[in-house]
Design a protein around this motif. Structure first.
Motif, short mmCIF file in Angstrom:
data_model
loop_
_atom_site.label_atom_id
_atom_site.label_comp_id
_atom_site.label_asym_id
_atom_site.label_seq_id
_atom_site.Cartn_x
_atom_site.Cartn_y
_atom_site.Cartn_z
N ALA A 98 -5.44 102.72 33.81
CA ALA A 98 -6.83 102.76 33.35
C ALA A 98 -7.24 101.32 33.13
O ALA A 98 -6.71 100.64 32.26
CB ALA A 98 -6.94 103.57 32.08
N MET A 99 -8.17 100.84 33.95
CA MET A 99 -8.51 99.41 33.90
C MET A 99 -9.92 99.19 33.34
O MET A 99 -10.88 99.78 33.82
CB MET A 99 -8.41 98.82 35.31
N GLY A 100 -10.02 98.36 32.33
CA GLY A 100 -11.31 98.06 31.72
C GLY A 100 -11.59 98.96 30.53
O GLY A 100 -11.06 100.06 30.41
N ASP A 101 -12.44 98.45 29.65
CA ASP A 101 -12.69 99.18 28.40
C ASP A 101 -13.25 100.59 28.63
O ASP A 101 -12.95 101.51 27.89
CB ASP A 101 -13.69 98.39 27.53
N CYS A 113 -13.61 93.78 29.05
CA CYS A 113 -14.92 94.14 29.62
C CYS A 113 -15.54 92.92 30.29
O CYS A 113 -16.40 92.29 29.74
CB CYS A 113 -15.84 94.68 28.53
N PRO A 114 -15.13 92.63 31.52
CA PRO A 114 -14.00 93.22 32.23
C PRO A 114 -12.70 92.52 31.86
O PRO A 114 -12.73 91.45 31.27
CB PRO A 114 -14.35 92.93 33.69
N TYR A 169 -9.64 93.49 24.02
CA TYR A 169 -10.70 94.48 24.06
C TYR A 169 -12.03 93.76 23.92
O TYR A 169 -12.12 92.72 23.32
CB TYR A 169 -10.54 95.49 22.92
N GLY A 170 -13.06 94.35 24.50
CA GLY A 170 -14.40 93.81 24.31
C GLY A 170 -14.73 92.71 25.27
O GLY A 170 -14.05 92.47 26.25
#
Lengths: 220, 184
Positions: free
Chosen positions: B83-86, B150-151, B179-180
């Protein structure tokens, strides 16, 4: 390019449409004689930025709106930045304006390079009917190993996010510093927040960058 | 050893994670010596092949029925799901619509926006209905590894792929675990 053919419903579905930003599907409705009755381009994704942006602090928008599109985030970033300028009653300095333009031009170079060389280009180079297993940027890279190495040149043509992110950071800090100045000019309440809303947290960082930019501008 | 096959798909996302992948720039030349690019928004293969792939990468949350199907299809056809990205990890920015009903969100977008004249909410048998709530990929299918951000930076994506190619499960820490939004 051919999608799944549903003979029962006489409907050709191309899903997803690839090598574009976004999420699209094409359906073509065909009658028994094989003639096209109707065709649709469906834009499948809907995320609701129009709704969930309502009621949020305006200065969050330059961070939220770029997530509309990962291919043209700078355009959304700058559009909301302009709206923030209007709300805050500020006019960007000539330096800030130039930085914004520079950032936007950087995006255009990056986006055009990517669209042509990495997404659409393989169709033209290999031909539309070529096997999808090679008809992509990886196929071009593998077909051009050696000193001429066009694949490597293609990857280099798209300059990555380094320049754009430098300009973005500079613009953000410049903007924050201006808000800080505006907030400082407003009367303070007992709680220490300005009467018109909370002053921005990153005061020192903004000031440092502003000083740095000032020095850089003088050198120019 | 043969090449490692990799399929990617974007779900409820902005495409930014795939752009960040392309930001690995010329390292893609090295990468393609070791991987075979299968279905992906940057190739013209629509879905992961029936024989399966080694690594599946999903970006974006799950916000409509078709995306849910895509996530399940990818899960059933890959050995390792990332699972890639926020948005893929937590639902990300897309979950901001979860505070409203989908009718409210659609009405605002298609009818009530200030620039819209005589708008209507599109309805068609071929259009995929929205789910009531946007969720991360993990709420629909189990992932093996996550890569937040993100990303996620190109360096983080490179790190994860390189680790997998070395046969190690990527251990995210320090600069690659974020994150973020960058620099926000």
């Amino acid at each position: 390019m051919v999608g799944e053919v549903n003979t029962m419903a006489q409907k050709i579905t191309i899903s997803p449409v690839t090598r574009i930003e976004g999420h699209a599907k094409i359906t073509i409705h065909v009658d028994d004689a094989g003639k096209v009755q109707d065709s649709f381009f469906h834009v499948e994704q809907f995320r609701g930025f129009e709704k969930f942006s309502e009621g949020r602090m305006f200065y969050e928008m330059p961070q939220i709106t770029p997530r509309t599109c990962g291919i043209c985030p700078v355009s959304h970033h700058l559009a909301s930045t302009k709206a923030c300028d209007v709300i805050a009653g500020t006019t960007p300095t000539p330096t800030a304006h130039k930085l914004r333009e520079l950032m936007h031009m950087g995006q255009m170079i990056q986006s055009h390079g990517m669209h042509f060389f990495e997404l659409a280009g393989p169709d033209f180079i290999f031909g539309f009917d070529a096997d999808p297993k090679i008809r992509h940027v990886g196929g071009i890279i593998q077909a051009n190993r050696g000193p001429g190495d066009q694949g490597r040149q293609i990857a280099r043509l798209r300059p990555g996010d380094h320049q754009a992110s430098w300009a973005s950071a500079a613009c953000t800090h410049l903007r924050r510093a201006r808000w800080r100045d505006a907030a400082a000019a407003r009367p303070k309440t007992a709680s220490g927040f300005s009467a018109a809303g909370r002053s921005h947290r990153d005061d020192d960082g903004g000031a440092r960058v502003l000083q740095g930019l000032g020095r850089a501008t003088r050198r120019w | 050893m043969g090449k490692v096959s990799v399929a990617t798909q974007w779900l409820e996302s902005c495409a930014g994670c795939h752009m960040s992948f392309l930001d690995i720039d010329e390292r893609i030349v090295e990468l393609l010596k070791h991987i075979e690019l299968s279905s992906s928004p940057i190739t013209d293969m629509k879905h992961p092949p029936g024989e399966g792939v080694d690594v599946g990468i999903l970006t974006g949350g799950v916000g409509n029925e078709e995306q849910e199907e895509e996530a399940k299809l990818m899960r059933s056809r890959c050995k390792i799901l990332i699972a890639m990205g926020d948005c893929a990890v937590t639902g990300g920015i897309c979950t901001m619509r979860n505070f409203f009903s989908k009718e409210e969100v659609l009405r605002r977008g298609y009818i009530e926006t200030e620039s819209t004249v005589d708008g209507e909410i599109p309805q068609h048998e071929d259009l995929t209905p929205l789910l009531d709530q946007v969720v991360g990929v993990g709420d629909v299918v189990p992932w093996i590894s996550i890569l937040p951000g993100c990303p996620p930076s190109a360096d983080a994506i490179w790190f994860v792929l390189a680790e997998l190619l070395e046969g190690r499960m990527p251990k995210l820490e320090g600069k690659v675990l974020k994150y973020g939004m960058d620099g926000g």
